[in-house]
Enzyme design. Sequence first.
Site, mmCIF file in Angstrom:
data_model
loop_
_atom_site.group_PDB
_atom_site.id
_atom_site.type_symbol
_atom_site.label_atom_id
_atom_site.label_comp_id
_atom_site.label_asym_id
_atom_site.label_seq_id
_atom_site.Cartn_x
_atom_site.Cartn_y
_atom_site.Cartn_z
ATOM 1 N N ASP A 230 21.086 46.316 9.720
ATOM 2 C CA ASP A 230 19.930 45.450 9.446
ATOM 3 C C ASP A 230 19.952 44.208 10.327
ATOM 4 O O ASP A 230 20.936 43.470 10.359
ATOM 5 C CB ASP A 230 19.922 45.021 7.975
ATOM 6 C CG ASP A 230 19.528 46.154 7.053
ATOM 7 O OD1 ASP A 230 18.338 46.511 7.019
ATOM 8 O OD2 ASP A 230 20.422 46.709 6.373
ATOM 9 N N ASP B 189 26.466 46.837 13.457
ATOM 10 C CA ASP B 189 25.799 46.493 12.206
ATOM 11 C C ASP B 189 24.463 47.232 12.208
ATOM 12 O O ASP B 189 24.085 47.844 13.214
ATOM 13 C CB ASP B 189 25.589 44.969 12.152
ATOM 14 C CG ASP B 189 24.791 44.528 10.936
ATOM 15 O OD1 ASP B 189 25.104 44.976 9.826
ATOM 16 O OD2 ASP B 189 23.839 43.749 11.123
#
Length: 220
Positions: free
Chosen positions: A10, A8
């Site tokens: 953020d 991922d």
Amino acid sequence: MIKAVVFDFDGLIIDTETPWYDAFREIYGEHGVELPLEVWAQCVGTSHDVFDPYDYLEQCIGKPINRDELRRRISDKHAEMMEGRTIRPGVEHYLRSAKSLGLNIGLASSSTLQWVERFLKQFDLLHYFQCIRTADGVKKVKPDPELYVQALECLGVSAGEAVAFEDSPNGARAAKSAGMRCVIVPNPVTAALAFDQYDLRLESMADMELQQVIERLNRE
């Protein structure tokens, strides 16, 4: 046998999530309103289609707001809070380790490609990733699995041959829905949230070597 890792962005590679929450909390506070973490958590790791903080503020104060002005102010606050921040502990070591182990490396983010590449270039991390999938290329972002499904196809591996690294419940649900194993590494905002789907939890990537993580997941 794990052949690929998919990260991922953020909140996992760099903690952009805490400054967003803090920026919105400041604006809410100016209107005499609290923004509970459990309410904000609905949009962490996904989009504002799930929870719109501007709609919620209007509901709380009972009148319309100047959204353009608030977006500008919140964006400015976020940029100010991001100054001096760097990638989370252990991130680059994991990327180097993945490369040395011969693993395919991907990224799946509910943010835009422009946003993601901006920070990857800033911290000289872009070259590690063979495949990047972002909100620009899917109909639905996390918790829908489409981002991960696309990343797996791009990397040429099956779901059982890949592990996702996530920081949010929405992201973890997306990875598990895609059939992947998932390691969660919560940040200060997501650490107190309830994660219902994951295979291993780390407080930091600096706590365990990537090879140990892979070996543990392969055994299980």
